[in-house]
Design an enzyme around this catalytic site. Structure first.
Site, PDB file in Angstrom:
ATOM      1  CD  GLU A 127      -2.576   1.164   2.705  1.00 59.53           C
ATOM      2  OE1 GLU A 127      -3.582   1.877   2.791  1.00 59.53           O
ATOM      3  OE2 GLU A 127      -2.209   0.392   3.637  1.00 59.53           O
ATOM      4  CE  LYS A 183      -7.257   1.096   3.268  1.00 56.25           C
ATOM      5  NZ  LYS A 183      -6.091   1.542   4.076  1.00 56.25           N
ATOM      6  CB  CYS A 212      -4.279  -1.861   4.030  1.00 57.54           C
ATOM      7  SG  CYS A 212      -3.470  -2.162   5.640  1.00 57.54           S
ATOM      8  N   GLY A 272      22.903   9.690  27.009  1.00 65.35           N
ATOM      9  CA  GLY A 272      23.475   9.650  28.334  1.00 65.35           C
ATOM     10  C   GLY A 272      23.524   8.221  28.851  1.00 65.35           C
ATOM     11  CB  SER A 323      22.311   6.517  34.044  1.00 58.86           C
ATOM     12  OG  SER A 323      21.562   5.328  33.780  1.00 58.86           O
ATOM     13  N   GLY A 324      24.613   4.025  33.736  1.00 56.96           N
ATOM     14  CA  GLY A 324      24.921   2.781  34.408  1.00 56.96           C
ATOM     15  C   GLY A 324      23.684   1.962  34.681  1.00 56.96           C
ATOM     16  CB  ILE A 357      18.371  -1.747  33.106  1.00 58.35           C
ATOM     17  CG1 ILE A 357      18.224  -2.959  32.193  1.00 58.35           C
ATOM     18  CG2 ILE A 357      17.026  -1.131  33.480  1.00 58.35           C
ATOM     19  CD1 ILE A 357      17.570  -4.154  32.867  1.00 58.35           C
ATOM     20  CG  ASP A 358      15.223   2.309  31.648  1.00 60.42           C
ATOM     21  OD1 ASP A 358      14.768   1.193  31.380  1.00 60.42           O
ATOM     22  OD2 ASP A 358      14.796   3.021  32.575  1.00 60.42           O
ATOM     23  CB  THR A 401      17.645   6.346  27.963  1.00 55.17           C
ATOM     24  OG1 THR A 401      17.715   7.197  29.111  1.00 55.17           O
ATOM     25  CG2 THR A 401      18.791   6.679  27.019  1.00 55.17           C
ATOM     26  CD  GLU A 403      11.818   4.837  34.662  1.00 54.56           C
ATOM     27  OE1 GLU A 403      12.375   3.969  35.356  1.00 54.56           O
ATOM     28  OE2 GLU A 403      12.422   5.570  33.865  1.00 54.56           O
ATOM     29  CE  LYS A 431       7.011  15.697  34.183  1.00 55.94           C
ATOM     30  NZ  LYS A 431       7.686  14.772  35.119  1.00 55.94           N
TER      31      LYS A 431
END
Length: 544
Positions: free
Chosen positions: A41, A113, A149, A293, A295-296, A298-299, A400, A405, A515
């Site tokens: 498509e 379509k 589609c 960045g 940070s050490g 996991i994300d 990240t 969150e 946000k």
């Protein structure tokens, strides 16, 4: 009949580039013996073009490119998705989502379509007029039922009946030999299996083969996984690999062997979708390198791993920015990750800048205790440094944050939310852990210390995420019910969750819409991502 499936990766609005890509795929299919070539498509346009269609020269340039493509076709027809004008009708939307049958240097037939999705990530009734009839294309003794589609999606696979027409059924009633579907069906977890079963059902019900060609690649927040296939009425399926451009020719008279793809595990699907999403977003917007960045935590570790796979380790620049509250282990883990991935990592401390900012504001803040204000200062200083790195070296800055969150606002606007792409913003925290452990199944890609240590923003002494948030398994379960399934707080409590926790999560999600509407675009991998498919008001008082 031998049909070529050209599973291509189009760029929205790049008519010359898309035409070149289409011709290359067309000729590759010809070399493999195709007698008809099918493309996705809007393969000439890129999906979704959104409000680009309103630009005065968009559709005319699309039609010019279509004429050029037609002039390059010979005895083997090419089916191409494109956008056309809605001509000949006094009322209705100005454009058509269309497919063109190109043959012997000309546009021999056009199909509009019929079913225009306007839900979730789709908004087609904003632009397009629906076809009033479904008619076969007659060619070489065959009656081809061409659909686009949504035309082929049946009631059984939609959450509720949305349409009073069934184009596939209408075409079968008109005696078609096969149904062809040009598709741009975006990925989310579970979609490839759902789609395959739906197409099998259409073939079995209509008693004709179904040829399905899907887009692959990513445009903005949407990832298209491909998995083009041919289904037969007896349940047989030949399916192409997902998440890669590919051409394949299939003899629909009878498959030699039914070869539905073995379903990849959830983690592999997520990994491929994120890698493709980042690679295309960067490449199609003109970036060859990224920064982020480290940070050490996991994300940022997972985001860096995706970036190294998508663009090559030499094109990833990490920056670790310790504050007075950062542990030495976090810096060590950042450099250990960089060594494992082969990416660059530099260290720039923020303590002096943090002290300066606090000193500058000391008079205004006199008599007030330190609180989240000072925590956010640190995040915003880091955002400033990362944006400077991005500006100086023309890196795409990656944010990240994960979905859990972002949902409850556990992130800093103009701080860690700075960036051009939010790679894992549709990945709940529990899935982040799941995917990182999968990455480490054969060797340590992400340091196990990063995975095993308690998560912390490290913006105040001895801080842990669970000082503020529920346990992530609990949080993610509530978010899945509230954000993706739209359940009320009462219904979620009825699932066994503690009411005070549910009410807290619900309120945090609702309060932080402002946000999210300023966040970087994120790669969609679940059925309901923040962003393009979720439209919530910022100013509202509904608490259900």
């Amino acid at each position: 009949m031998r049909i070529g499936l050209a599973q291509i990766n189009a760029v929205v609005g790049d008519f010359p580039g898309n035409a070149k890509r289409l011709l290359h795929a067309y000729r590759e299919c010809l070399e493999k013996g195709a007698e008809l070539v099918v493309t996705p498509e809007m393969s000439l346009v890129g999906y979704p073009p959104r409000d680009l269609v309103f630009k005065s020269q968009f559709v005319p340039k699309c039609l010019q490119a279509l004429d050029y493509l037609a002039s390059e076709t010979r005895e083997v027809p090419l089916l191409v998705g494109y956008v056309d004008f809605n001509e000949g009708e006094a009322t209705g939307k100005p454009y058509r989502n269309a497919a063109a049958f190109l043959h012997d240097g000309e546009v021999r037939a056009r199909v509009w379509k019929t079913l225009l999705p306007t839900y979730d990530v789709f908004d087609e009734r904003r632009y397009f007029e629906a076809s009033k009839s479904c008619d076969p294309i007659e060619w070489n003794g065959h009656r081809l039922g061409v659909t686009i589609c949504e035309d082929i999606w049946t009631e059984d696979f939609l959450k509720r009946p949305l349409y009073d027409r069934d184009p596939a059924e209408e075409l079968v009633e008109k005696g078609v030999d096969l149904i062809i579907n040009l598709s741009a069906s975006p990925f989310h977890l579970g979609k490839p299996v759902e789609r395959r079963e739906m197409l099998r059902g259409v073939s079995e019900e209509g008693k004709v083969p179904v040829i399905y060609c899907n887009s692959v690649g990513a445009n903005d927040q949407l990832v298209f996984d491909g998995h083009s296939l041919v289904a037969w009425p007896d349940g047989g399926v030949i399916e192409m690999a997902g998440f890669e451009e590919k051409c394949r020719v299939v003899d629909i008279s009878r498959p030699a062997v039914s070869t539905a793809m073995e379903d990849a595990c959830e983690e592999e699907q997520l990994w491929k979708a994120l890698v493709l999403g980042l690679r295309d977003y960067a490449g199609k917007t003109g970036f060859s390198s990224v920064c982020l960045g480290l940070s050490g935590g996991i994300d940022s570790a997972l985001t860096a791993a995706v970036a190294a796979e998508a663009l090559g380790a030499e094109h990833v620049h990490g920056l670790t920015m310790p504050s007075p509250y950062s542990s030495g282990g976090s810096v060590d883990d950042s450099f250990a990750l960089a060594k494992s991935l082969g990416i660059r990592c530099d260290e720039v401390g923020i303590s002096d800048v943090f002290d300066f900012v606090k000193g500058a504001m000391a008079g205004l803040f006199e008599g007030r205790e330190e609180d989240v204000t000072e925590e956010n200062m640190q995040a915003r200083i880091r955002g400033l440094l990362l944006m400077a790195l991005s500006n100086k070296f023309n890196h795409l800055l990656l944010t990240t944050g994960n979905k859990s969150e972002l949902a409850v606002g556990y992130c800093t606007i103009y701080g860690d939310m700075c960036g051009g792409l939010a790679v894992i913003s549709d990945l709940p925290k529990s899935k982040v852990y799941q995917l990182c452990r999968w990455l480490n199944r054969e060797r340590e890609v992400i340091p196990w210390n990063t995975i095993d240590k308690p998560p912390s923003a490290e913006l105040r002494p001895d801080q842990k995420d669970q000082d503020t948030l529920p346990e992530y398994e609990v949080l993610d379960g509530i978010l899945e019910a509230y954000v993706e399934r739209h359940l009320s707080a009462e219904e979620i409590v009825g699932m066994g969750y503690e009411e005070t926790v549910v009410r807290w999560v619900q309120r945090r999600v609702d309060l932080n819409e402002w946000k999210r509407q300023q966040a970087a675009p994120g790669i969609r991998v679940t059925s309901k991502a923040f962003g393009i498919g979720r439209r919530m008001p910022i100013v509202q008082r509904f608490g259900g």
